[in-house]
Design a protein around this motif. Structure first.
Motif, short mmCIF file in Angstrom:
data_model
loop_
_atom_site.label_atom_id
_atom_site.label_comp_id
_atom_site.label_asym_id
_atom_site.label_seq_id
_atom_site.Cartn_x
_atom_site.Cartn_y
_atom_site.Cartn_z
N ARG A 1 74.49 32.19 108.83
CA ARG A 1 73.56 31.95 107.71
C ARG A 1 72.50 30.90 108.02
NH1 ARG A 1 75.73 33.36 102.28
NH2 ARG A 1 77.53 34.64 102.70
N ARG A 2 72.74 30.04 109.00
CA ARG A 2 71.76 28.98 109.27
C ARG A 2 71.72 28.68 110.76
NH1 ARG A 2 73.85 24.40 110.80
NH2 ARG A 2 75.99 23.92 110.36
N HIS A 3 70.64 28.06 111.20
CA HIS A 3 70.48 27.65 112.59
C HIS A 3 71.30 26.39 112.85
CE1 HIS A 3 67.34 30.54 113.46
NE2 HIS A 3 66.78 30.22 112.30
N PRO A 4 71.66 26.15 114.11
CA PRO A 4 72.37 24.90 114.42
C PRO A 4 71.48 23.69 114.12
CG PRO A 4 72.33 26.38 116.33
CD PRO A 4 71.49 27.00 115.27
N THR A 5 72.13 22.62 113.73
CA THR A 5 71.39 21.38 113.49
C THR A 5 70.98 20.77 114.82
OG1 THR A 5 73.38 20.02 113.55
CG2 THR A 5 72.73 20.91 111.39
N ALA A 6 70.14 19.77 114.78
CA ALA A 6 69.70 19.09 116.00
C ALA A 6 70.90 18.49 116.73
CB ALA A 6 68.68 18.02 115.67
N GLU A 7 71.84 17.94 115.97
CA GLU A 7 73.03 17.34 116.57
C GLU A 7 73.89 18.41 117.26
OE1 GLU A 7 77.09 15.02 115.16
OE2 GLU A 7 75.38 15.12 113.80
N GLU A 8 74.06 19.56 116.61
CA GLU A 8 74.84 20.65 117.20
C GLU A 8 74.16 21.21 118.45
OE1 GLU A 8 76.95 22.41 113.15
OE2 GLU A 8 74.95 23.10 113.74
N THR A 9 72.83 21.30 118.42
CA THR A 9 72.08 21.77 119.58
C THR A 9 72.25 20.82 120.75
OG1 THR A 9 70.49 22.81 118.10
CG2 THR A 9 69.79 22.49 120.37
N ALA A 10 72.23 19.52 120.47
CA ALA A 10 72.42 18.52 121.53
C ALA A 10 73.82 18.63 122.13
CB ALA A 10 72.18 17.12 120.97
N ILE A 11 74.81 18.87 121.29
CA ILE A 11 76.19 19.02 121.80
C ILE A 11 76.29 20.24 122.71
CG2 ILE A 11 78.56 19.57 121.11
CD1 ILE A 11 78.05 17.86 118.59
N MET A 12 75.70 21.36 122.28
CA MET A 12 75.75 22.57 123.10
C MET A 12 75.03 22.36 124.43
SD MET A 12 75.41 25.74 120.43
CE MET A 12 74.01 25.14 119.52
N HIS A 13 73.90 21.64 124.40
CA HIS A 13 73.16 21.39 125.63
C HIS A 13 73.99 20.51 126.57
CE1 HIS A 13 69.71 21.14 128.22
NE2 HIS A 13 69.78 19.82 128.20
N ASP A 14 74.65 19.50 126.03
CA ASP A 14 75.51 18.65 126.85
C ASP A 14 76.65 19.45 127.47
OD1 ASP A 14 73.93 16.47 126.28
OD2 ASP A 14 75.24 15.68 124.70
N LEU A 15 77.23 20.38 126.70
CA LEU A 15 78.29 21.22 127.25
C LEU A 15 77.75 22.09 128.39
CD1 LEU A 15 80.13 22.33 123.99
CD2 LEU A 15 81.01 20.84 125.79
N PHE A 16 76.55 22.63 128.20
CA PHE A 16 75.93 23.45 129.23
C PHE A 16 75.70 22.63 130.50
CE2 PHE A 16 72.01 24.85 131.32
CZ PHE A 16 72.41 26.11 131.73
N LEU A 17 75.19 21.41 130.34
CA LEU A 17 74.95 20.56 131.51
C LEU A 17 76.26 20.14 132.17
CD1 LEU A 17 72.07 18.29 130.20
CD2 LEU A 17 71.91 20.25 131.76
N GLY A 18 77.32 20.03 131.39
CA GLY A 18 78.62 19.64 131.94
C GLY A 18 79.27 20.70 132.80
N ASN B 1 78.11 21.94 135.43
CA ASN B 1 77.83 21.67 136.83
C ASN B 1 78.99 20.97 137.53
OD1 ASN B 1 75.33 22.85 136.69
ND2 ASN B 1 74.30 20.95 136.11
N GLU B 2 79.78 20.20 136.79
CA GLU B 2 80.89 19.47 137.41
C GLU B 2 82.01 20.40 137.87
OE1 GLU B 2 83.78 17.77 134.07
OE2 GLU B 2 81.70 17.25 133.69
N PHE B 3 82.03 21.65 137.37
CA PHE B 3 83.07 22.59 137.75
C PHE B 3 82.66 23.49 138.91
CE2 PHE B 3 83.99 21.78 133.22
CZ PHE B 3 85.24 21.21 133.38
#
Length: 105
Positions: free
Chosen positions: A48-65, A67-69
């Motif tokens: 029903r709604r787009h992710p908030t800025a905070e949720e987008t930042a969390i997803m981006h951090d997970l994506f960047l993480g 690389n460690e694997f």
């Protein structure tokens, strides 16, 4: 509980449940709380709604993480299937589906 009634193919009025004992009142309050939570979760659903800025930042951090694997994981294309178990029990439910307990063995 969800209680419904039909009268000549249209909705009919259903009497509300009344809590009499203290235990029943606790159950009613818990049900009302769960209903509020369900409504809130439905309103905040990503359907029903787009992710908030905070949720987008969390997803981006997970994506960047991820690389460690690299180097410690195997891509799906590099794997193969070795065994297959066919589930064909004699007992099925009325929808001709096997029971969950059988699958968990």
């Amino acid at each position: 509980f969800v209680m419904v009634a039909r009268d000549k193919n249209k909705a009919a009025q259903v009497n509300k449940l009344q809590a009499i004992s203290a235990e029943e009142m606790q159950w009613m309050k818990a049900g009302e709380k769960n209903q509020r939570i369900r409504v809130l979760n439905a309103e905040n659903s990503l359907d029903r709604r787009h992710p908030t800025a905070e949720e987008t930042a969390i997803m981006h951090d997970l994506f960047l993480g991820q690389n460690e694997f690299k180097g410690t994981t195997i891509p799906m294309a590099g794997t193969r299937q070795e065994t297959t178990l066919l589930m064909q029990p004699q007992k099925r439910n009325l929808h001709d589906k096997i029971f969950g307990g059988y699958l968990m063995r």
